[in-house]
Write a protein that holds these residues in place. Structure first.
Motif, PDB file in Angstrom:
ATOM      1  N   UNK A  85      13.157  43.647  25.489  1.00  0.00           N
ATOM      2  CA  UNK A  85      12.531  44.744  24.737  1.00  0.00           C
ATOM      3  C   UNK A  85      12.392  44.353  23.267  1.00  0.00           C
ATOM      4  N   UNK A  86      13.456  43.848  22.680  1.00  0.00           N
ATOM      5  CA  UNK A  86      13.415  43.478  21.261  1.00  0.00           C
ATOM      6  C   UNK A  86      12.432  42.324  21.026  1.00  0.00           C
ATOM      7  N   UNK A  87      12.431  41.336  21.903  1.00  0.00           N
ATOM      8  CA  UNK A  87      11.501  40.210  21.790  1.00  0.00           C
ATOM      9  C   UNK A  87      10.057  40.695  21.762  1.00  0.00           C
ATOM     10  N   UNK A  88       9.716  41.599  22.652  1.00  0.00           N
ATOM     11  CA  UNK A  88       8.336  42.089  22.710  1.00  0.00           C
ATOM     12  C   UNK A  88       7.983  42.990  21.544  1.00  0.00           C
ATOM     13  N   UNK A 111      17.395  46.986  16.506  1.00  0.00           N
ATOM     14  CA  UNK A 111      18.292  45.840  16.695  1.00  0.00           C
ATOM     15  C   UNK A 111      19.751  46.283  16.641  1.00  0.00           C
ATOM     16  N   UNK A 112      20.082  47.119  15.675  1.00  0.00           N
ATOM     17  CA  UNK A 112      21.456  47.608  15.543  1.00  0.00           C
ATOM     18  C   UNK A 112      21.858  48.461  16.745  1.00  0.00           C
ATOM     19  N   UNK A 113      20.972  49.343  17.167  1.00  0.00           N
ATOM     20  CA  UNK A 113      21.287  50.214  18.307  1.00  0.00           C
ATOM     21  C   UNK A 113      21.418  49.415  19.599  1.00  0.00           C
ATOM     22  N   UNK A 114      20.645  48.331  19.719  1.00  0.00           N
ATOM     23  CA  UNK A 114      20.719  47.498  20.921  1.00  0.00           C
ATOM     24  C   UNK A 114      21.821  46.444  20.821  1.00  0.00           C
ATOM     25  N   UNK A 115      22.497  46.429  19.687  1.00  0.00           N
ATOM     26  CA  UNK A 115      23.605  45.492  19.441  1.00  0.00           C
ATOM     27  C   UNK A 115      23.161  44.032  19.578  1.00  0.00           C
ATOM     28  N   UNK A 116      22.025  43.727  18.957  1.00  0.00           N
ATOM     29  CA  UNK A 116      21.516  42.351  18.927  1.00  0.00           C
ATOM     30  C   UNK A 116      21.936  41.752  17.596  1.00  0.00           C
TER      31      UNK A 116
END
Length: 144
Positions: A85-88, A111-116
């Motif tokens: 998801x983040x990549x796209x 990014x923060x919410x997805x912990x990346x």
């Protein structure tokens, strides 16, 4: 050999609900600074083609009212789904060489919410740049 699914950054890996939720995030992203650019709209159309006709038929081109609910959905996803998801979203944001502050802030919040972490973010950004460079090189080679 890379399949067509892999060419468009792995969206085909997502299940039906994840695809719909991703499209919602992507629409929020391109609308954050006003109307989507032609390039952003074209990229969204490519992504829609990848997610499949059955998803396209269900999807409405309007922003959901509850972005927080969409974010909570992805916060519970596994690491692979979060990274896809983040990549796209990075690919959409970087598609027109105009990566503005609003898009940056939106991506950082996601990014923060997805912990990346920063290392993974840089790896994913490198993939987007590498793909773009390869496409440009292919255009030059074919053009000569």
């Amino acid at each position: 050999m890379i399949s067509m699914e892999e060419e468009h950054m792995l969206l085909s890996v997502l299940n039906r609900k994840e695809k719909l939720k991703f499209l919602d995030l992507a629409m929020h992203m391109v609308s954050i600074d006003g109307e989507p650019t032609k390039l952003e709209q074209r990229l969204l159309n490519v992504m829609l083609a990848e997610v499949g006709d059955n998803i396209v038929a269900e999807y409405h081109f309007s922003l959901s009212k509850d972005l927080k609910q969409t974010m909570r959905f992805f916060e519970k996803a596994n690491v692979k789904i979060k990274n896809i998801v983040y990549l796209n979203l990075l690919k959409v944001a970087m598609s027109d060489d105009f990566y503005n502050t609003l898009e940056h802030d939106f991506l950082e919040e996601i990014r923060e919410k997805l912990e990346i972490n920063d290392i993974k973010k840089k790896q994913l950004m490198r993939l987007v740049y590498t793909e773009r460079d390869l496409r440009e090189r292919a255009k030059r080679v074919v053009g000569h």
